[in-house]
Design a protein around this motif. Structure first.
Motif, PDB file in Angstrom:
ATOM      1  N   GLN A  44       0.837  -1.200   0.000  1.00 58.07           N
ATOM      2  CA  GLN A  44       0.000   0.000   0.000  1.00 58.07           C
ATOM      3  C   GLN A  44       0.871   1.248   0.000  1.00 58.07           C
ATOM      4  O   GLN A  44       1.869   1.312   0.719  1.00 58.07           O
ATOM      5  N   VAL A  45       0.483   2.207  -0.804  1.00 58.82           N
ATOM      6  CA  VAL A  45       1.082   3.539  -0.776  1.00 58.82           C
ATOM      7  C   VAL A  45      -0.037   4.504  -0.399  1.00 58.82           C
ATOM      8  O   VAL A  45      -1.043   4.594  -1.107  1.00 58.82           O
ATOM      9  N   GLN A  46       0.132   5.200   0.722  1.00 57.28           N
ATOM     10  CA  GLN A  46      -0.919   6.068   1.242  1.00 57.28           C
ATOM     11  C   GLN A  46      -0.461   7.515   1.245  1.00 57.28           C
ATOM     12  O   GLN A  46       0.680   7.805   1.617  1.00 57.28           O
ATOM     13  N   GLY A  47      -1.334   8.415   0.824  1.00 61.07           N
ATOM     14  CA  GLY A  47      -0.990   9.825   0.780  1.00 61.07           C
ATOM     15  C   GLY A  47      -2.134  10.705   1.233  1.00 61.07           C
ATOM     16  O   GLY A  47      -3.243  10.233   1.482  1.00 61.07           O
ATOM     17  N   GLN A  48      -1.858  12.012   1.304  1.00 54.02           N
ATOM     18  CA  GLN A  48      -2.867  12.982   1.728  1.00 54.02           C
ATOM     19  C   GLN A  48      -3.122  14.023   0.647  1.00 54.02           C
ATOM     20  O   GLN A  48      -3.755  15.040   0.894  1.00 54.02           O
ATOM     21  N   GLY A  49      -2.608  13.764  -0.554  1.00 56.68           N
ATOM     22  CA  GLY A  49      -2.823  14.684  -1.661  1.00 56.68           C
ATOM     23  C   GLY A  49      -3.933  14.205  -2.571  1.00 56.68           C
ATOM     24  O   GLY A  49      -4.932  13.642  -2.129  1.00 56.68           O
ATOM     25  N   ILE A  50      -3.771  14.426  -3.859  1.00 58.80           N
ATOM     26  CA  ILE A  50      -4.760  13.972  -4.832  1.00 58.80           C
ATOM     27  C   ILE A  50      -4.899  12.451  -4.784  1.00 58.80           C
ATOM     28  O   ILE A  50      -5.994  11.904  -4.848  1.00 58.80           O
ATOM     29  N   LEU A  51      -3.753  11.771  -4.644  1.00 59.76           N
ATOM     30  CA  LEU A  51      -3.752  10.315  -4.548  1.00 59.76           C
ATOM     31  C   LEU A  51      -3.842   9.911  -3.081  1.00 59.76           C
ATOM     32  O   LEU A  51      -2.999  10.285  -2.271  1.00 59.76           O
ATOM     33  N   LYS A  52      -4.884   9.157  -2.758  1.00 54.59           N
ATOM     34  CA  LYS A  52      -5.105   8.731  -1.380  1.00 54.59           C
ATOM     35  C   LYS A  52      -4.523   7.356  -1.089  1.00 54.59           C
ATOM     36  O   LYS A  52      -3.990   7.122  -0.003  1.00 54.59           O
ATOM     37  N   LEU A  53      -4.636   6.454  -2.075  1.00 59.81           N
ATOM     38  CA  LEU A  53      -4.238   5.075  -1.811  1.00 59.81           C
ATOM     39  C   LEU A  53      -3.960   4.324  -3.106  1.00 59.81           C
ATOM     40  O   LEU A  53      -4.729   4.408  -4.070  1.00 59.81           O
ATOM     41  N   ALA A  75      -2.191  16.132 -14.075  1.00 63.21           N
ATOM     42  CA  ALA A  75      -1.295  16.165 -15.237  1.00 63.21           C
ATOM     43  C   ALA A  75      -0.783  14.766 -15.553  1.00 63.21           C
ATOM     44  O   ALA A  75      -0.512  13.975 -14.650  1.00 63.21           O
ATOM     45  N   ASP A  76      -0.642  14.475 -16.832  1.00 59.70           N
ATOM     46  CA  ASP A  76      -0.182  13.150 -17.250  1.00 59.70           C
ATOM     47  C   ASP A  76       1.204  12.820 -16.706  1.00 59.70           C
ATOM     48  O   ASP A  76       1.516  11.656 -16.440  1.00 59.70           O
ATOM     49  N   ASP A  77       2.051  13.851 -16.544  1.00 57.42           N
ATOM     50  CA  ASP A  77       3.423  13.610 -16.110  1.00 57.42           C
ATOM     51  C   ASP A  77       3.628  13.848 -14.614  1.00 57.42           C
ATOM     52  O   ASP A  77       4.770  13.933 -14.142  1.00 57.42           O
ATOM     53  N   ALA A  78       2.540  13.941 -13.855  1.00 55.86           N
ATOM     54  CA  ALA A  78       2.668  14.151 -12.408  1.00 55.86           C
ATOM     55  C   ALA A  78       3.417  12.986 -11.778  1.00 55.86           C
ATOM     56  O   ALA A  78       3.122  11.824 -12.061  1.00 55.86           O
ATOM     57  N   ASN A  79       4.416  13.291 -10.916  1.00 53.42           N
ATOM     58  CA  ASN A  79       5.161  12.202 -10.286  1.00 53.42           C
ATOM     59  C   ASN A  79       4.503  11.789  -8.976  1.00 53.42           C
ATOM     60  O   ASN A  79       3.550  12.418  -8.498  1.00 53.42           O
ATOM     61  N   LEU A  80       5.032  10.733  -8.398  1.00 54.28           N
ATOM     62  CA  LEU A  80       4.412  10.150  -7.213  1.00 54.28           C
ATOM     63  C   LEU A  80       4.371  11.129  -6.050  1.00 54.28           C
ATOM     64  O   LEU A  80       3.363  11.229  -5.336  1.00 54.28           O
ATOM     65  N   SER A  81       5.448  11.865  -5.832  1.00 55.16           N
ATOM     66  CA  SER A  81       5.495  12.821  -4.720  1.00 55.16           C
ATOM     67  C   SER A  81       4.433  13.901  -4.874  1.00 55.16           C
ATOM     68  O   SER A  81       3.772  14.287  -3.901  1.00 55.16           O
ATOM     69  N   ASP A  82       4.267  14.396  -6.111  1.00 53.32           N
ATOM     70  CA  ASP A  82       3.242  15.414  -6.358  1.00 53.32           C
ATOM     71  C   ASP A  82       1.849  14.877  -6.056  1.00 53.32           C
ATOM     72  O   ASP A  82       1.002  15.581  -5.498  1.00 53.32           O
ATOM     73  N   LEU A  83       1.605  13.649  -6.438  1.00 53.83           N
ATOM     74  CA  LEU A  83       0.274  13.062  -6.269  1.00 53.83           C
ATOM     75  C   LEU A  83      -0.054  12.791  -4.808  1.00 53.83           C
ATOM     76  O   LEU A  83      -1.191  12.991  -4.378  1.00 53.83           O
ATOM     77  N   LEU A  84       0.941  12.357  -4.049  1.00 56.00           N
ATOM     78  CA  LEU A  84       0.691  11.934  -2.669  1.00 56.00           C
ATOM     79  C   LEU A  84       0.675  13.081  -1.676  1.00 56.00           C
ATOM     80  O   LEU A  84       0.055  12.980  -0.616  1.00 56.00           O
ATOM     81  N   GLY A  85       1.346  14.178  -1.994  1.00 50.97           N
ATOM     82  CA  GLY A  85       1.432  15.271  -1.042  1.00 50.97           C
ATOM     83  C   GLY A  85       2.372  14.933   0.105  1.00 50.97           C
ATOM     84  O   GLY A  85       3.257  14.084  -0.019  1.00 50.97           O
ATOM     85  N   ASP A  86       2.180  15.594   1.239  1.00 53.12           N
ATOM     86  CA  ASP A  86       3.065  15.403   2.390  1.00 53.12           C
ATOM     87  C   ASP A  86       2.681  14.161   3.199  1.00 53.12           C
ATOM     88  O   ASP A  86       1.550  13.698   3.166  1.00 53.12           O
ATOM     89  N   ASN A  87       3.680  13.670   3.927  1.00 48.88           N
ATOM     90  CA  ASN A  87       3.464  12.595   4.909  1.00 48.88           C
ATOM     91  C   ASN A  87       2.965  11.291   4.301  1.00 48.88           C
ATOM     92  O   ASN A  87       2.188  10.553   4.920  1.00 48.88           O
ATOM     93  N   GLY A  88       3.411  10.978   3.088  1.00 49.04           N
ATOM     94  CA  GLY A  88       3.062   9.702   2.488  1.00 49.04           C
ATOM     95  C   GLY A  88       3.769   8.554   3.189  1.00 49.04           C
ATOM     96  O   GLY A  88       4.876   8.714   3.720  1.00 49.04           O
ATOM     97  N   VAL A  89       3.135   7.391   3.209  1.00 48.05           N
ATOM     98  CA  VAL A  89       3.741   6.218   3.834  1.00 48.05           C
ATOM     99  C   VAL A  89       3.613   5.014   2.913  1.00 48.05           C
ATOM    100  O   VAL A  89       2.716   4.941   2.063  1.00 48.05           O
TER     101      VAL A  89
END
Length: 294
Positions: free
Chosen positions: A66-75, A99-113
């Protein structure tokens, strides 16, 4: 279509490897739900990673990444079993412009686990949770392996609309390998392009990279998509929610529908189904409670 995981090992050095490519399995997953390009790419890479890492399952069970984030991508979540089956899904803000080229960090936002769970059919579950390090699934996993497993690992992952692919190289534990040899084999692996990873089978990839010191290649394993959802499992979930909550929902809407995130199967329970499930007329009870409140 190619849905195979292939193991290999170098007889001249203590390095093992895995190659995976999945086409039909991946197309089955993405056909169930519309994923924006960047989300689809991240989910596909995690699917390839799950197929690679689950090869180490010694017991009957499931590996869950599982990759969990608080940005656009939640899980992002991938489940891979000891029976060579996989499933995957993602949860994200479906109203966002991604964006098509959005990277993982951009999608997950801060405090991803990153969460890895080993769920044996019998015995205790094990789970590890670490902060995300790296802007891609491959980098994140290599950092995790170095920190948590103390194993030098090289991972390459790729995904597009039609296929996912992955390559893993790992130093065997408790065996000596000089740094120059490890550097040589990983430098060769780094020349592999995403296009080659997605379109070449294991035989061609390994010849392309290691024809001067060819590894010993084992019989490939077939991968399949399989979802473990069922009406019985949904019934158990409704029982946990309780007759009051479920009865109130059915009293208001006439039925309750639960969708499986993995395969998009719909499970609908009407008034008769819910009353039979709880062994009493919970819907009538909640209708009377509603009238009292009004």
């Amino acid at each position: 279509m190619n849905n195979q995981r292939t193991r290999f090992i170098f007889d001249t050095m203590p390095v093992r490897g895995l190659h995976v490519q999945a086409q039909e399995v991946w197309q089955h997953i993405v056909a169930r739900k519309h994923y924006p390009t960047a989300i689809r790419r991240a989910l596909g890479e995690l699917l390839a990673a799950g197929a690679l890492l689950s090869s180490n399952l010694k017991l009957d069970g499931t590996l869950i990444l599982q990759v969990q984030g608080q940005g656009i991508l939640k899980l992002l979540v991938v489940e891979a079993t000891s029976h060579h089956t996989v499933r995957a899904t993602a949860r994200f803000d479906e109203t966002a412009n991604i964006a098509d080229d959005a990277n993982l960090s951009d999608l997950l936002g801060d405090n991803g686990v990153f969460v890895i769970t080993l769920q044996p059919k019998e015995g205790e579950q094990w789970q590890g949770v670490v902060p995300l390090e790296g802007g891609s699934i491959a980098t994140m996993l290599m950092n995790y392996m170095a920190r948590s497993e103390q194993l030098q690992t090289h991972i390459a992952l790729a995904a597009d609309d039609h296929s996912v692919g992955g390559l893993l190289l790992q130093r065997l534990p408790e065996q000596e390998l000089d740094d120059d040899s490890w550097q040589h084999v990983t430098t060769l692996a780094e020349t592999l392009t995403a296009t080659e990873l997605l379109n070449l089978d294991a035989q061609n990839v390994l010849y392309r990279l290691f024809h001067e010191t060819p590894p010993r290649v084992f019989e490939p394993e077939q991968l399949e998509f399989a979802c473990t959802c069922s009406r019985g499992k949904v019934s158990d979930m409704l029982l946990l929610l309780g007759g009051q909550e479920v009865g109130a929902a059915v009293a208001e809407e006439g039925s309750i529908t639960i969708d499986c995130d993995f395969c998009n199967e719909h499970y609908t329970f009407d008034e008769q189904d819910v009353n039979a499930l709880f062994g009493m007329d919970v819907v009538a009870v909640m209708k009377r409670e509603s009238v009292k409140i009004q």
